[in-house]
Design a protein around this motif. Sequence first.
Motif, PDB file in Angstrom:
ATOM      1  N   MET A 150       0.992  -1.109  -0.124  1.00  0.00           N
ATOM      2  CA  MET A 150      -0.001   0.172  -0.045  1.00  0.00           C
ATOM      3  C   MET A 150       0.749   1.051   0.041  1.00  0.00           C
ATOM      4  SD  MET A 150      -2.676   1.151   2.942  1.00  0.00           S
ATOM      5  CE  MET A 150      -1.398   1.611   4.047  1.00  0.00           C
ATOM      6  N   ASP A 183      -4.878  -1.785   2.944  1.00  0.00           N
ATOM      7  CA  ASP A 183      -5.691  -1.382   1.858  1.00  0.00           C
ATOM      8  C   ASP A 183      -7.188  -1.412   2.019  1.00  0.00           C
ATOM      9  OD1 ASP A 183      -3.598  -1.086   0.048  1.00  0.00           O
ATOM     10  OD2 ASP A 183      -3.843  -3.486  -0.719  1.00  0.00           O
ATOM     11  N   THR A 184      -7.613  -2.025   2.982  1.00  0.00           N
ATOM     12  CA  THR A 184      -9.249  -1.981   3.359  1.00  0.00           C
ATOM     13  C   THR A 184      -9.583  -0.562   3.969  1.00  0.00           C
ATOM     14  OG1 THR A 184      -9.311  -4.205   3.740  1.00  0.00           O
ATOM     15  CG2 THR A 184     -10.919  -2.885   4.706  1.00  0.00           C
ATOM     16  N   ALA A 189      -7.784   2.050   3.299  1.00  0.00           N
ATOM     17  CA  ALA A 189      -7.658   3.194   2.212  1.00  0.00           C
ATOM     18  C   ALA A 189      -8.923   3.133   1.325  1.00  0.00           C
ATOM     19  CB  ALA A 189      -6.504   2.764   1.300  1.00  0.00           C
ATOM     20  N   VAL A 190      -9.394   2.079   1.063  1.00  0.00           N
ATOM     21  CA  VAL A 190     -10.969   2.181   0.162  1.00  0.00           C
ATOM     22  C   VAL A 190     -11.956   2.659   1.058  1.00  0.00           C
ATOM     23  CG1 VAL A 190     -12.426   0.563  -0.919  1.00  0.00           C
ATOM     24  CG2 VAL A 190     -10.056   0.052  -1.118  1.00  0.00           C
ATOM     25  N   THR A 229      -2.593   7.601  -6.656  1.00  0.00           N
ATOM     26  CA  THR A 229      -3.205   6.779  -5.393  1.00  0.00           C
ATOM     27  C   THR A 229      -4.550   6.509  -5.255  1.00  0.00           C
ATOM     28  OG1 THR A 229      -1.581   7.612  -3.834  1.00  0.00           O
ATOM     29  CG2 THR A 229      -3.171   6.733  -2.864  1.00  0.00           C
ATOM     30  N   ARG A 281      -5.019   3.834  -8.001  1.00  0.00           N
ATOM     31  CA  ARG A 281      -4.722   2.447  -7.507  1.00  0.00           C
ATOM     32  C   ARG A 281      -5.789   1.598  -7.111  1.00  0.00           C
ATOM     33  NH1 ARG A 281      -2.610  -0.131  -2.936  1.00  0.00           N
ATOM     34  NH2 ARG A 281      -1.250  -1.653  -3.165  1.00  0.00           N
ATOM     35  N   TYR A 282      -6.738   2.061  -6.543  1.00  0.00           N
ATOM     36  CA  TYR A 282      -7.963   1.404  -5.842  1.00  0.00           C
ATOM     37  C   TYR A 282      -9.252   1.406  -6.886  1.00  0.00           C
ATOM     38  CZ  TYR A 282      -5.110   1.484  -1.718  1.00  0.00           C
ATOM     39  OH  TYR A 282      -3.988   1.539  -0.965  1.00  0.00           O
TER      40      TYR A 282
END
Length: 200
Positions: free
Chosen positions: A1, A14-15, A17-18, A51, A54-55
């Motif tokens: 990440m 990542d969770t 971040a989302v 960034t 990316r998601y």
Amino acid sequence: MRTHGWSGTTPADDTEAVERIIAAARTAIERSGADFTMAEIARDLGVTRQTVYRYFANADALLTATALAETGRFLDVLAAHLDHITDPAEAVVEGIAYTLESLAADRYLGLLLSPGRAGVFSPGVTSDTARAFGRSILERFAIDWERAGIADTALDELVEHMLRTVQSFIIDPGRPPRRGVALRAYLTTWIAPALRELQP
């Protein structure tokens, strides 16, 4: 990440971040509607556009994810509205009618289902996102689908048929548009018999 930015508070994974990206999109939608940009989201989060990309591949993908995250509340309301109905045909008719009638009042449901939006109907009514949304609706009905003779492939096909029906009414509500009793009578005439035919 990636750890760059995030206004000094890096997500744990990542969770998170989302979740933070979706929260920023929700704020942008509440502020100015669905026409936000990825640059706007990145600026609000204190990260680069790369960034965010990316998601989420684009703003449409982020809009859809945000709308889906917010429709849980609508699904709870729908389930409560239908919890007294045990007949599959009656439940499907009322589920379709209630969903159509809720579009105008529910901001996020409108984002998902209204034509021209980046919701479940943009890539096609039978997309994975659309079918997952439809399946989540049926699973909240107070119906034992297997006992009603509607399971596995038949249940998936019912989801598809419901989505196609909703799509049709959204694109062309009719002249004049059917609402209330007239809408339910129409759906009962043309959808309920097929469901009753499947029941043991």
